[in-house]
Design an enzyme around this catalytic site. Structure first.
Site, short mmCIF file in Angstrom:
data_model
loop_
_atom_site.label_atom_id
_atom_site.label_comp_id
_atom_site.label_asym_id
_atom_site.label_seq_id
_atom_site.Cartn_x
_atom_site.Cartn_y
_atom_site.Cartn_z
N GLY A 225 0.47 -4.12 -2.61
CA GLY A 225 1.82 -3.64 -2.42
C GLY A 225 1.83 -2.12 -2.46
O GLY A 225 1.27 -1.47 -1.58
N GLU A 226 2.48 -1.57 -3.47
CA GLU A 226 2.60 -0.12 -3.64
C GLU A 226 3.21 0.53 -2.39
O GLU A 226 2.70 1.49 -1.86
CB GLU A 226 1.25 0.51 -3.95
CG GLU A 226 0.74 0.19 -5.32
CD GLU A 226 -0.46 1.04 -5.69
OE1 GLU A 226 -0.35 1.82 -6.63
OE2 GLU A 226 -1.51 0.92 -5.02
N HIS A 227 4.33 -0.03 -1.94
CA HIS A 227 5.02 0.56 -0.81
C HIS A 227 6.46 0.03 -0.76
O HIS A 227 6.82 -0.89 -1.49
CB HIS A 227 4.30 0.26 0.51
CG HIS A 227 4.16 -1.20 0.82
ND1 HIS A 227 2.96 -1.86 0.75
CD2 HIS A 227 5.08 -2.13 1.19
CE1 HIS A 227 3.13 -3.12 1.06
NE2 HIS A 227 4.42 -3.32 1.34
N ALA A 228 7.24 0.63 0.09
CA ALA A 228 8.58 0.14 0.42
C ALA A 228 8.67 0.00 1.93
O ALA A 228 7.85 0.55 2.67
CB ALA A 228 9.65 1.09 -0.10
#
Length: 312
Positions: A225-228
């Site tokens: 993940g580590e995102h938008a």
């Protein structure tokens, strides 16, 4: 207001901000740039190609080598060891040193070792004695050798919430503490033959899915993940094992444990999401509202914060 240099300290740089203190037996070389209201404690050495922001604290016994960049409000604990050459040789100076970046608000505990060329993310915490071999994401808490993510810190006064074994007897949907995130209970049917989790897509998913993917066989030490997303919505179900999902709207951060296949999370656009601490058998199923579009991702936490603040 000028900066202060102790009579037994040496500061050769002219680029030192007002209110900064350089204490006894510290040595700052001419090329160093130090911001305002910093505290350079006893027995600290600062080499030429070093840039420190405002309100940086460097505790005693630390050497800051060429290539180090620190943002505002960074804390560097006693005897932290920075390195700047992955293959050091005596009297063989590389043409250029890799850049090690300490982003705004991060803290590094005593006796930690930081390898060259990595970054410590905004507001992250490196535990005492950790050996950091890879870049640390924003807000992460790491410790150990090699350092691994053990949790996440909150930007607000209270710690990030953990919702484990979420139950929604009164309603199939629960509102989380993070704006744009809801927790859904999918119907489960059980008899002597076993359990079935099933639902009509239109009854459970808040959008028409355009894509799905499965995440599995993830080492528990790794983070995904580590995102938008700018436009894409997501619906996450851990169909086997468990995984921790951290969601962040820029004001509130909440950690939710997915450990049953009938519990799902709906994440709207512009919510920062991270998954970590996968169990060895974890299988994460993700439905998305849009096909894959590289430009839809915001992968830098600082860029995302600016985007969210503009929307708010």
């Amino acid at each position: 207001m000028r900066h202060f240099v102790h009579p037994q300290g040496v500061c050769e740089s002219d680029s030192v901000g007002a209110g900064t203190n350089v204490w006894a037996f510290a040595h700052v070389l001419p090329g160093a740039v130090i911001g305002k209201n910093c505290n350079i404690c006893d027995h600290v050495f600062v080499e030429n190609d070093v840039v420190l922001g405002d309100r940086v604290t460097v505790k005693r016994g630390v050497q800051l080598w060429d290539g180090l960049r620190a943002g505002n409000d960074v804390f560097i604990g006693p005897n932290v060891s920075f390195t700047n050459d992955p293959f050091p040789k005596s009297k063989q100076r590389p043409a250029e040193f890799p850049t090690t970046t300490l982003e705004e608000g991060c803290s590094i505990g005593a006796n930690a070792t930081i390898l060259p060329g990595i970054s410590i993310g905004r507001n992250a915490i490196v535990g005492t004695g950790a050996v950091v071999t890879r870049s640390v994401p924003p807000n992460a808490i790491v410790h150990g050798n090699p350092a691994r993510i053990q949790g996440y810190v909150s930007q607000i006064s209270k710690p990030a919430n953990v919702m484990s074994h979420a139950k929604h007897e009164d309603s199939p949907v629960a509102v989380s503490q993070v704006q744009g995130v809801t927790i859904h209970q999918v119907p489960v049917f059980e008899d002597i033959r076993g359990r079935v989790v099933a639902a009509e897509m239109a009854d459970v998913l808040p959008f028409v899915p355009a894509r799905f993917f499965l995440v599995h066989s993830v080492p528990s030490s790794d983070v995904r993940g580590e995102h938008a997303h700018r436009r894409c919505e997501q619906f996450l179900l851990c169909v086997k094992g468990s995984v921790r999902v951290l969601v962040d709207d820029g004001l509130t951060r909440q950690e939710i444990i997915l450990d049953r296949p009938q519990i799902g999370i709906h994440i709207k656009p512009l919510v920062w999401g991270t998954q970590y601490k996968y169990s060895a058998d974890a299988v994460l199923l993700v439905f998305t509202s849009h096909p894959y579009e590289a430009n839809d991702y915001i992968r830098d936490y600082g860029t995302w914060l600016k985007t969210v603040n503009n929307v708010i």
